[in-house]
Scaffold this active site. Structure first.
Site, PDB file in Angstrom:
ATOM      1  N   SER A 148       0.818  -1.211   0.000  1.00 57.13           N
ATOM      2  CA  SER A 148       0.000   0.000   0.000  1.00 57.13           C
ATOM      3  C   SER A 148       0.855   1.266   0.000  1.00 57.13           C
ATOM      4  O   SER A 148       0.472   2.283  -0.582  1.00 57.13           O
ATOM      5  CB  SER A 148      -0.949   0.005   1.202  1.00 57.13           C
ATOM      6  OG  SER A 148      -0.229  -0.104   2.415  1.00 57.13           O
ATOM      7  N   HIS A 201       2.583   4.796   4.729  1.00 58.81           N
ATOM      8  CA  HIS A 201       1.859   5.469   3.647  1.00 58.81           C
ATOM      9  C   HIS A 201       2.458   6.846   3.372  1.00 58.81           C
ATOM     10  O   HIS A 201       2.644   7.246   2.221  1.00 58.81           O
ATOM     11  CB  HIS A 201       0.386   5.608   4.014  1.00 58.81           C
ATOM     12  CG  HIS A 201      -0.356   4.318   3.996  1.00 58.81           C
ATOM     13  ND1 HIS A 201      -1.674   4.207   4.371  1.00 58.81           N
ATOM     14  CD2 HIS A 201       0.021   3.056   3.648  1.00 58.81           C
ATOM     15  CE1 HIS A 201      -2.077   2.960   4.249  1.00 58.81           C
ATOM     16  NE2 HIS A 201      -1.055   2.237   3.820  1.00 58.81           N
TER      17      HIS A 201
END
Length: 400
Positions: A148, A201
């Site tokens: 991710s 992230h």
């Protein structure tokens, strides 16, 4: 991540108008038609790792996640396993986890791969992967894994690439400032969700956004792209070499921590208190099973000579209390060698602890301090640092 499914297919074509200062050497066309082979290979690699880890049906257990490369800061700092900074990006806990990331990588990465130079895209993959796990290692203690962070990096790179290169036409849905609201919405969703590595992230996002300003359209000359790919290859080799070179001096010791009575000692960076009693204080790296390491400072009654009571003190402490820290199950066998005198004073004892669920190494140093025997007992998995116990024992001092 379902938002990304609504984006147009990545086989559209549109035109790109290069900035005036670059127009002379640039092609006016930008196409994202074709098969994104690198992205496809990346996803197949992630699938292969999931299958190898045994997570295709019921998911991957914690022990297997750590074995196959999940980011665990204690293992990077204690053992120099810097390869985890790369491997963690390819590992997923179950098929659903992989599917969510695959949607983002396919929709965003597939388009970007066909639009830019292959060398640039490979360099982008490397730098977003490293940016993800480096930020996570610095900011988050939790074990983390998954692609991710790379997906955020590719999305951010698409936004900065499109803005920098002035993309026009239908491809503005893929490249440019139109992507920013989706990017912010996805990041905000992570901030409001439990179990999400937002540090990772953020690291991938910043690395991708920075790289996006330098990405070269596929039809443009590729000299700069080759240099960026060489830099990415150097970053990979440097990351792996750093772990190998630093390993003999690891774990790195941090600040002083409280021990029993009136002593303190330095513990490895990132270790935290794991338990205490009237005559002992324990610290561990926070991991479990075969990846757990711990150190205990304990105080026992004085005896005549440094070595006379070291083995008995260590054995008694392990059998009565410390065996739980090793997480090897019920004790089956505890073997300790004869105490060996140390040059600077004191004695060292080495051995092993075998339980129903595993085995761990035992290393201990005993010192006589102010009429009492102070022992430092370190429990480590096989292959742990042989010098750790003596380095830590050298920092034992009276509390200030």
């Amino acid at each position: 991540m379902n938002i990304l499914v609504q984006m147009a297919p990545w086989t559209e074509e549109a035109s790109l108008t290069p900035p005036p200062e670059e127009a002379a050497g640039a092609s006016a066309g930008l196409s994202i038609a074709g098969v994104p082979w690198v992205t496809l290979g990346l996803l197949l690699g992630c699938l292969w790792v999931l299958v190898a880890a045994g997570g295709l049906r019921s998911g991957v257990g914690l022990a297997a996640l750590l074995t196959f490369g999940a980011k665990a800061t204690p293992l990077i700092l204690d053992r120099g396993e810097t390869w985890r900074l790369l491997a963690a990006n390819f590992l997923h806990k179950d098929p659903l986890h992989l599917a969510f990331n695959a949607v983002a990588l396919w929709n965003v990465g597939g388009a970007l791969e066909r639009a830019v130079r292959p060398a640039d895209y490979l360099a982008l993959i490397v730098f977003t992967a490293l940016g993800t796990t480096l930020a996570s290692a610095v900011g988050a203690d939790s074990i983390s894994l998954g692609a991710s962070g790379m997906a955020f990096g590719l999305l951010a790179a698409s936004a900065s690439f499109g803005w920098r290169r002035g993309v026009r036409g239908p491809l503005r849905s893929y490249f440019g400032l139109r992507i920013v609201p989706w990017l912010l919405a996805l990041f905000a969703a992570g901030l409001g969700s439990a179990g999400v590595d937002n540090w990772g992230h953020a690291g991938g996002l910043l690395a991708g956004a920075s790289m996006g300003f330098f990405l070269t359209p596929r039809t443009w000359p590729g000299e700069s792209s080759a240099r960026r790919l060489a830099a990415a290859a150097g970053a990979v080799l440097g990351t792996l070499a750093l772990g190998v070179i630093a390993a003999p001096a690891l774990p790195a010791l941090g600040p002083l921590h409280d021990g029993p009575a009136a002593v303190e000692a330095k513990m490895p960076l990132g270790w935290r208190r794991a338990g205490s009693g009237p005559n002992h204080v324990s610290y561990s790296n926070g991991l479990s099973g075969g990846f757990r390491s711990s150190a205990t400072l304990l105080q026992a009654a004085a005896c005549h000579g440094h070595a006379c009571g070291c083995d008995r003190t260590v054995r008694s402490a392990i059998e009565s209390e410390l065996w739980r820290l090793a997480e090897v199950g019920a004790v089956r066998k505890l073997q300790l060698g004869e105490p060996a005198a140390l040059r600077g004073g004191g004695a060292r004892v080495d051995g092993s602890l075998e339980g129903d669920e595993g085995r761990t190494q035992v290393s201990a140093v005993c010192q006589q301090r102010e009429g009492a025997l102070v022992a430092l007992v370190v429990l480590q998995p096989a292959g742990g640092s042989a010098s750790l116990v003596e380095r830590m024992a050298g920092t034992i001092s009276p509390k200030q």
